[in-house]
Design a protein around this motif. Structure first.
Motif, mmCIF file in Angstrom:
data_model
loop_
_atom_site.group_PDB
_atom_site.id
_atom_site.type_symbol
_atom_site.label_atom_id
_atom_site.label_comp_id
_atom_site.label_asym_id
_atom_site.label_seq_id
_atom_site.Cartn_x
_atom_site.Cartn_y
_atom_site.Cartn_z
ATOM 1 N N ASN A 170 0.696 -1.227 -0.004
ATOM 2 C CA ASN A 170 -0.069 -0.081 0.044
ATOM 3 C C ASN A 170 0.926 1.317 -0.261
ATOM 4 O OD1 ASN A 170 0.938 -0.004 2.501
ATOM 5 N ND2 ASN A 170 -1.047 -0.078 3.576
ATOM 6 N N ALA A 171 2.197 1.183 0.390
ATOM 7 C CA ALA A 171 3.057 2.285 0.187
ATOM 8 C C ALA A 171 3.696 2.578 -1.042
ATOM 9 C CB ALA A 171 4.184 2.165 1.379
ATOM 10 N N VAL A 172 3.542 1.495 -1.922
ATOM 11 C CA VAL A 172 4.385 1.621 -3.220
ATOM 12 C C VAL A 172 3.695 2.884 -3.987
ATOM 13 C CG1 VAL A 172 4.286 0.314 -5.619
ATOM 14 C CG2 VAL A 172 4.868 -0.849 -3.843
ATOM 15 N N PRO A 173 2.832 3.187 -4.313
ATOM 16 C CA PRO A 173 2.354 4.427 -4.839
ATOM 17 C C PRO A 173 3.331 5.775 -4.384
ATOM 18 C CG PRO A 173 0.543 3.441 -4.383
ATOM 19 C CD PRO A 173 1.448 2.749 -3.768
ATOM 20 N N PHE A 174 3.212 5.931 -2.878
ATOM 21 C CA PHE A 174 3.998 6.748 -2.325
ATOM 22 C C PHE A 174 5.613 6.918 -2.721
ATOM 23 C CE2 PHE A 174 6.919 7.476 1.236
ATOM 24 C CZ PHE A 174 6.926 8.837 1.558
ATOM 25 N N TYR A 175 6.074 5.708 -2.524
ATOM 26 C CA TYR A 175 7.784 5.429 -3.102
ATOM 27 C C TYR A 175 7.820 5.784 -4.807
ATOM 28 C CZ TYR A 175 8.735 3.795 1.412
ATOM 29 O OH TYR A 175 8.779 3.783 2.731
ATOM 30 N N GLU A 176 6.862 5.473 -5.631
ATOM 31 C CA GLU A 176 6.975 5.727 -6.911
ATOM 32 C C GLU A 176 6.766 7.248 -7.267
ATOM 33 O OE1 GLU A 176 3.687 3.011 -8.424
ATOM 34 O OE2 GLU A 176 5.204 2.509 -9.858
ATOM 35 N N LYS A 177 5.888 8.025 -6.588
ATOM 36 C CA LYS A 177 5.693 9.245 -6.433
ATOM 37 C C LYS A 177 6.929 10.078 -6.198
ATOM 38 C CE LYS A 177 3.184 11.863 -3.587
ATOM 39 N NZ LYS A 177 2.010 11.935 -2.853
ATOM 40 N N ASN A 178 7.797 9.553 -5.347
ATOM 41 C CA ASN A 178 9.120 10.190 -4.828
ATOM 42 C C ASN A 178 10.294 9.576 -5.536
ATOM 43 O OD1 ASN A 178 8.695 12.083 -2.518
ATOM 44 N ND2 ASN A 178 7.382 10.406 -1.966
ATOM 45 N N GLY A 179 9.822 8.961 -6.800
ATOM 46 C CA GLY A 179 11.101 8.628 -7.702
ATOM 47 C C GLY A 179 11.755 7.434 -7.561
ATOM 48 N N PHE A 180 11.032 6.498 -6.620
ATOM 49 C CA PHE A 180 11.746 5.120 -6.636
ATOM 50 C C PHE A 180 11.517 4.235 -7.754
ATOM 51 C CE2 PHE A 180 12.367 6.700 -2.554
ATOM 52 C CZ PHE A 180 13.378 5.673 -1.753
ATOM 53 N N ARG A 181 12.078 3.315 -8.252
ATOM 54 C CA ARG A 181 11.994 2.256 -9.007
ATOM 55 C C ARG A 181 11.902 0.914 -8.596
ATOM 56 N NH1 ARG A 181 15.432 3.820 -14.319
ATOM 57 N NH2 ARG A 181 15.469 6.189 -14.083
ATOM 58 N N PHE A 182 11.281 -0.033 -9.400
ATOM 59 C CA PHE A 182 11.316 -1.397 -8.921
ATOM 60 C C PHE A 182 12.551 -2.087 -9.348
ATOM 61 C CE2 PHE A 182 6.999 -0.422 -9.605
ATOM 62 C CZ PHE A 182 6.492 -0.801 -8.430
ATOM 63 N N MET A 183 13.136 -2.917 -8.392
ATOM 64 C CA MET A 183 14.373 -3.582 -8.259
ATOM 65 C C MET A 183 14.164 -4.700 -9.400
ATOM 66 S SD MET A 183 17.290 -3.018 -6.615
ATOM 67 C CE MET A 183 17.046 -2.795 -4.792
ATOM 68 N N ASN A 184 13.127 -5.290 -9.148
ATOM 69 C CA ASN A 184 12.915 -6.504 -10.005
ATOM 70 C C ASN A 184 11.875 -6.399 -11.058
ATOM 71 O OD1 ASN A 184 13.364 -7.695 -7.021
ATOM 72 N ND2 ASN A 184 14.801 -8.695 -8.337
#
Lengths: 185, 72
Positions: free
Chosen positions: A151-165
């Motif tokens: 449920n926190a994934v959209p927050f991190y995406e919005k803050n420029g994070f990318r998926f590792m795998n």
């Protein structure tokens, strides 16, 4: 700067000593609440992570919590994990098969109290962590890594994070990273 | 019991290729985002100085214990 009841200019940001733990904190996730209230100090005691609390400077109400640990992102010259594990069974790593790795900091936990949700305090803390390791970096660190709750994934995406795998089928979390080189002007 | 944090995995194959490609193609933050990050950093540095000084004062006033936290 006043946003939705939390005065961001009246915050206390405190590095939590191992003899203390946070009380009266509820982020809404029982798993994370349990860790923050009951287990974080053990990790600190064994030098496995460092915790910080963000509180209202006037009332002492805990608004956000985060903990950090050293990490690395490593890459193998192998097709997949099976080939790597087969190789590991042999003795010694020849130069042509050595791993490449880059220094990182893991955002072990980040939680915002329910009373402060929607006040941008999570983004403020995350911005501070990014800046700490970019503008004031003491050791060399290229990435922030996080094992993000779904449920926190959209927050991190919005803050420029990318998926590792590309494919990650864990039912609870996603491994993500942020490249601090994004902050180069 | 809190769920353990997954360790950052060693990247292989396509994941490693994608990661290296992303490293070589950095996406710089827009100037307004960079400015916000710097602004929030300055705000939190002040909050840290205030927070640690206030904690020392609370501990002095309460026999070495900060009442904002639970002693473990």
């Amino acid at each position: 700067m006043v946003q939705k009841g939390v005065n961001l200019s009246k915050l206390s940001f405190i590095k939590i000593r191992s003899s203390y733990s946070v009380k009266d904190f509820t982020c809404g996730d029982p798993d994370l609440d349990d860790f923050i209230r009951n287990r974080a100090s053990e990790f600190q005691k064994h030098l496995l992570s460092v915790s910080y609390a963000c509180a209202d400077a006037d009332t002492g109400k805990m608004l956000a919590y985060c903990s950090l640990a050293n990490d690395k992102v490593a890459m193998g010259d192998f097709k997949d994990k099976i080939e790597f594990n087969r190789f590991r069974k042999k003795q010694g790593f020849p130069n042509e098969k050595r791993l490449k790795s880059y220094p990182a900091v893991k955002l072990c936990r980040l939680g915002v109290d329910v009373s402060a949700k929607g006040c941008q305090i999570g983004t403020t803390v995350l911005d501070c962590i990014k800046a700490m390791f970019f503008f004031d970096n003491k050791t060399g660190c290229r990435f922030l890594t996080v094992d993000a709750y779904l449920n926190a994934v959209p927050f991190y995406e919005k803050n420029g994070f990318r998926f590792m795998n590309a494919e990650d089928d864990d039912p609870h979390t996603r491994l993500m990273y942020y490249d601090l080189m994004n902050l180069v002007a | 019991m809190a769920r353990p944090i997954r360790e950052t995995p060693i990247l292989f194959g396509e994941d490693a290729r994608r990661f290296l490609e992303a490293m070589q193609n950095v996406k710089p933050e827009p100037p307004e985002v960079r400015a916000r990050i710097l602004r929030n950093y300055e705000l939190m540095k002040k909050a840290y100085e205030r927070g640690m000084a206030d904690q020392r004062a609370r501990e002095e006033a309460n026999g070495g214990v900060d009442p904002w936290f639970k002693k473990v």
